[in-house]
Design a protein around this motif. Sequence first.
Motif, short mmCIF file in Angstrom:
data_model
loop_
_atom_site.label_atom_id
_atom_site.label_comp_id
_atom_site.label_asym_id
_atom_site.label_seq_id
_atom_site.Cartn_x
_atom_site.Cartn_y
_atom_site.Cartn_z
N LEU A 37 53.75 50.64 35.34
CA LEU A 37 54.62 49.46 35.45
C LEU A 37 54.42 48.59 34.22
CD1 LEU A 37 54.26 48.40 39.19
CD2 LEU A 37 56.04 49.78 38.13
N TYR A 38 55.52 48.11 33.67
CA TYR A 38 55.47 47.32 32.45
C TYR A 38 56.00 45.90 32.70
CZ TYR A 38 54.70 51.67 29.90
OH TYR A 38 54.19 52.85 29.43
N LEU A 39 55.37 44.95 32.04
CA LEU A 39 55.87 43.58 32.00
C LEU A 39 56.67 43.42 30.72
CD1 LEU A 39 55.88 40.63 33.10
CD2 LEU A 39 53.82 40.25 31.72
N GLN A 40 57.96 43.13 30.86
CA GLN A 40 58.83 42.97 29.70
C GLN A 40 58.75 41.54 29.17
OE1 GLN A 40 60.49 45.45 28.21
NE2 GLN A 40 59.86 46.97 29.74
N LEU A 41 58.40 41.41 27.90
CA LEU A 41 58.25 40.10 27.27
C LEU A 41 59.13 40.01 26.03
CD1 LEU A 41 54.36 39.99 27.50
CD2 LEU A 41 55.92 38.61 28.87
N ASP A 42 59.64 38.82 25.78
CA ASP A 42 60.46 38.59 24.58
C ASP A 42 59.55 38.36 23.38
OD1 ASP A 42 62.92 38.79 25.89
OD2 ASP A 42 62.82 36.71 26.55
N ALA A 43 59.79 39.13 22.32
CA ALA A 43 58.99 39.01 21.09
C ALA A 43 59.91 38.68 19.92
CB ALA A 43 58.25 40.32 20.82
N GLN A 49 64.99 38.13 14.65
CA GLN A 49 65.58 38.88 15.76
C GLN A 49 64.58 38.98 16.91
OE1 GLN A 49 65.55 43.11 13.83
NE2 GLN A 49 65.70 43.44 16.04
N TRP A 50 65.10 39.32 18.10
CA TRP A 50 64.26 39.42 19.30
C TRP A 50 64.07 40.88 19.68
CZ3 TRP A 50 61.76 35.32 21.37
CH2 TRP A 50 62.20 34.04 21.00
N LEU A 51 62.86 41.20 20.09
CA LEU A 51 62.52 42.52 20.61
C LEU A 51 61.99 42.38 22.03
CD1 LEU A 51 60.59 44.01 17.54
CD2 LEU A 51 62.99 44.35 18.11
N LYS A 52 61.96 43.49 22.74
CA LYS A 52 61.34 43.55 24.06
C LYS A 52 59.98 44.23 23.92
CE LYS A 52 64.31 41.64 26.88
NZ LYS A 52 63.96 40.44 27.66
N ALA A 53 58.93 43.51 24.31
CA ALA A 53 57.59 44.06 24.28
C ALA A 53 57.23 44.55 25.69
CB ALA A 53 56.59 43.02 23.81
N ALA A 54 56.77 45.80 25.79
CA ALA A 54 56.43 46.38 27.09
C ALA A 54 54.91 46.38 27.25
CB ALA A 54 56.98 47.80 27.19
N LEU A 55 54.41 45.47 28.08
CA LEU A 55 52.98 45.36 28.35
C LEU A 55 52.64 46.12 29.63
CD1 LEU A 55 50.18 44.07 27.72
CD2 LEU A 55 50.89 42.16 29.19
N PRO A 56 51.85 47.20 29.56
CA PRO A 56 51.49 47.94 30.79
C PRO A 56 50.57 47.09 31.67
CG PRO A 56 50.29 48.81 28.88
CD PRO A 56 51.27 47.82 28.36
N VAL A 57 50.95 46.93 32.95
CA VAL A 57 50.18 46.05 33.84
C VAL A 57 49.65 46.76 35.08
CG1 VAL A 57 51.33 43.95 33.07
CG2 VAL A 57 52.32 45.26 34.95
N ASP A 58 50.20 47.96 35.44
CA ASP A 58 49.74 48.61 36.66
C ASP A 58 50.17 50.07 36.67
OD1 ASP A 58 48.51 48.88 39.07
OD2 ASP A 58 49.95 47.72 40.23
#
Length: 358
Positions: free
Chosen positions: A47-53, A269-278
């Motif tokens: 599972l990933y937490l999507q964050l704005d980068a 520009q904006w990217l989506k960062a995928a942080l694995p959380v579970d």
Amino acid sequence: MHSTTQSSLNLLSRNFIILSAYLVSSFAFATEIPLETITAKSSSQTLYLQLDAKVEPIKSATVAAQTSGRVLAIHYDVNDMVPEGAPLLEITSKEQGAGLAGAEAELAKAQAQNIEAQAQFERYKALFPQGAISKGAMDEATSYAKSSKQAVSAAKAKLISAKENVNYTIVSAPFTGRVTGKWVEQGETISYGQALLSGYATDKLRAVFYVPQQYRQQLADLTSITLSDDVSTYQSDAINKFNFSTQADQSIEVRVQLENQQQTLQVGQWLKAALPVDQVDTIYLPKSAIFQVGELTAVYRKQGDKYLQTQVRLGKQVTSAEITQVEILSGVMDGDSIINDAASYVLLLNQTQSDNVQ
């Protein structure tokens, strides 16, 4: 009004009765139809937490004047790409050229005087033991030889400075990058230290995002991260996790270095960062196994010697190798036997019913 409501209820009741009859008849003929089935298998999914980068430059600079003069030419404008070492701007060099000529003349004079002083010192040194030269004259010759030699060194240093002043009349790019600001115009008179042009290096950029405090352990375990936009995906293991926070919500700042050799990234520009959380166990089925009619979403799952329609709740879709898989959130268990092509199965059921009716 009452009549319209009653008609609607009657229609709904008839549809329900028809659907119920259809399902019952489907169960009755299920065992007589050739079936292609698959076995539902759970697999571990991250599972990933999507964050704005936001993309920022790592290396940026504003070049300033290191000499004074009038701007003769500006070779680049805002948004232009500039190679490293390219001349950005030219300044008048008459004063600097005159200073260079004076420094060269002063060096030549010092060298001539030094030659004479050294020759005199050598003559006196040979004559002094014979008593032909007094000690005072010898000391004077020695002092003169040393001072003239130092004068040559000082003249050389002054010449180097003069050459640098001439070089400063041509302002060069410190690195390959893009111009973001132009602070002077052609014809303006500038002074030492005045800002001229600004820019940033484009070969390496960074993405900056903020992680909520509740995920600080997952962030601590992070060694590599994936960022993406609508076109490209970027992988990086150059991660700088701040040990302090300047944000009002106390979130943790993270900076990820990104290679940009192909110039696919732009500052701002904006990217989506995928942080694995579970990690969770998830079942995926081919999209063909899903039967959808209106709000009904179901699969045909084996129970005993029959395949019964079982309502399911769907999650995200994943497409790989031209095959679309659908996440099953509920309704199917690990090991269940599922009809692979639900639409074809329904058609076969209908055909079987028609044949039996006839």
